[in-house]
Design a protein around this motif. Structure first.
Motif, PDB file in Angstrom:
ATOM      1  N   ALA A 100      25.596 -26.414   6.646  1.00  0.00           N
ATOM      2  CA  ALA A 100      24.375 -27.220   6.716  1.00  0.00           C
ATOM      3  C   ALA A 100      24.740 -28.601   7.241  1.00  0.00           C
ATOM      4  N   THR A 101      23.883 -29.155   8.075  1.00  0.00           N
ATOM      5  CA  THR A 101      24.130 -30.503   8.571  1.00  0.00           C
ATOM      6  C   THR A 101      23.436 -31.530   7.679  1.00  0.00           C
ATOM      7  N   ALA A 102      23.873 -32.771   7.783  1.00  0.00           N
ATOM      8  CA  ALA A 102      23.265 -33.883   7.049  1.00  0.00           C
ATOM      9  C   ALA A 102      22.789 -34.917   8.059  1.00  0.00           C
ATOM     10  N   SER A 103      21.488 -35.118   8.141  1.00  0.00           N
ATOM     11  CA  SER A 103      20.957 -36.015   9.167  1.00  0.00           C
ATOM     12  C   SER A 103      21.444 -37.452   8.980  1.00  0.00           C
ATOM     13  N   ALA A 104      21.549 -37.902   7.738  1.00  0.00           N
ATOM     14  CA  ALA A 104      22.002 -39.276   7.502  1.00  0.00           C
ATOM     15  C   ALA A 104      23.416 -39.474   8.018  1.00  0.00           C
ATOM     16  N   ALA A 105      24.265 -38.466   7.809  1.00  0.00           N
ATOM     17  CA  ALA A 105      25.652 -38.555   8.262  1.00  0.00           C
ATOM     18  C   ALA A 105      25.738 -38.499   9.780  1.00  0.00           C
ATOM     19  N   ILE A 106      24.982 -37.597  10.397  1.00  0.00           N
ATOM     20  CA  ILE A 106      25.027 -37.482  11.854  1.00  0.00           C
ATOM     21  C   ILE A 106      24.451 -38.736  12.505  1.00  0.00           C
ATOM     22  N   SER A 107      23.354 -39.249  11.961  1.00  0.00           N
ATOM     23  CA  SER A 107      22.779 -40.486  12.499  1.00  0.00           C
ATOM     24  C   SER A 107      23.794 -41.621  12.437  1.00  0.00           C
ATOM     25  N   ALA A 108      24.472 -41.759  11.302  1.00  0.00           N
ATOM     26  CA  ALA A 108      25.469 -42.811  11.150  1.00  0.00           C
ATOM     27  C   ALA A 108      26.615 -42.622  12.140  1.00  0.00           C
TER      28      ALA A 108
END
Length: 251
Positions: A43-51
């Motif tokens: 699963a991806t994490a949008s907050a982590a990818i955005s950062a």
């Protein structure tokens, strides 16, 4: 498409077996680490990818860059991938589904926060939109697993704390009936609230660990899915900060 359908069916089936634990990834390397550890889904994490991309969370990054990151993750691992697609980036349902499938992912988180106006979107309108996403996935021939995030427990929802449980139940029922495979009441901190949601919704529920909610407790409550969002990314960054500060002090 055959592989995507098989991955989607696998992801759906995993929601009805042992509790599905998802240590969220943010790039191809972290996704590979998750799979090599033995986890059956990434699963991806949008907050982590955005950062990682240099943007704020909450649809601050262009969807093209977010989906490109998801595609790199999906190419790197042989297991089903589910993408945190935030609030859908304003894409029409069919385009959202097509773009998601283009990345190689077979699942998505879709949240009910209004990132422009603040607060939550209208629950009925959001349920209709989720139903359109479900229909678009059916038309595409891939049974994408929709994890409908309910943001009523978040302070940003604007909902008073005594009313959050009832509102989360109301929204969760609407989203479930619209075709969501799993309901994700993010921000639940108390065991009693999560137990009430699991009982009331009578469908797969996504939980998070916390002070009252370790993995054993979540399993006992009947939670189907556990995700960690950007926690592991932040832990990795904290470790990096510690090590580079130690390094600068040693030079």
């Amino acid at each position: 498409m055959t592989d995507l359908r098989a991955h989607a069916e696998t992801l759906r089936e995993l929601h009805g077996k042992e509790m599905l634990v998802l240590p969220n990834a943010w790039d191809a390397v972290s996704a590979t680490v998750v799979v090599e550890a033995g986890f059956p889904v990434v699963a991806t994490a949008s907050a982590a990818i955005s950062a990682m991309l240099g943007y704020p969370d909450g649809q601050g990054a262009p969807w093209q860059e977010m989906f490109a990151a998801a595609a790199r993750i999906a190419r790197a691992v042989p297991v089903p991938v589910t993408v945190d697609a935030e609030a859908g980036y304003g894409l029409p349902p069919r385009e959202l589904v097509d773009r998601l499938l283009d990345t190689g992912a077979v699942g998505c988180n879709l949240e009910d926060t209004d990132h422009q106006a603040g607060g939550l979107v209208d629950a009925g309108a959001h349920a209709e939109w989720l139903a359109s996403v479900r229909s678009a996935a059916d038309d595409a021939g891939v049974p994408i697993v929709i994890n409908a995030r309910v943001d009523a427990f978040l302070p940003s929802s604007g909902i008073a704390e005594p009313d959050r449980l009832a509102e989360a139940m109301r929204r969760g029922r609407l989203y479930r009936d619209a075709g969501a495979d799993c309901v994700y009441p993010i921000g639940v901190r108390h065991k009693r609230d999560l137990a009430a949601l699991v009982a009331d919704l009578a469908c797969p529920v996504n939980g998070n660990t916390g002070d009252e909610l370790d993995l054993a407790t979540l399993r006992d409550l009947g939670v189907a899915r556990v995700s960690y969002g950007p926690r592991f990314y932040r832990a990795a960054m904290d470790d990096l900060k510690t090590r580079v500060r130690e390094l600068i002090q040693a030079t």
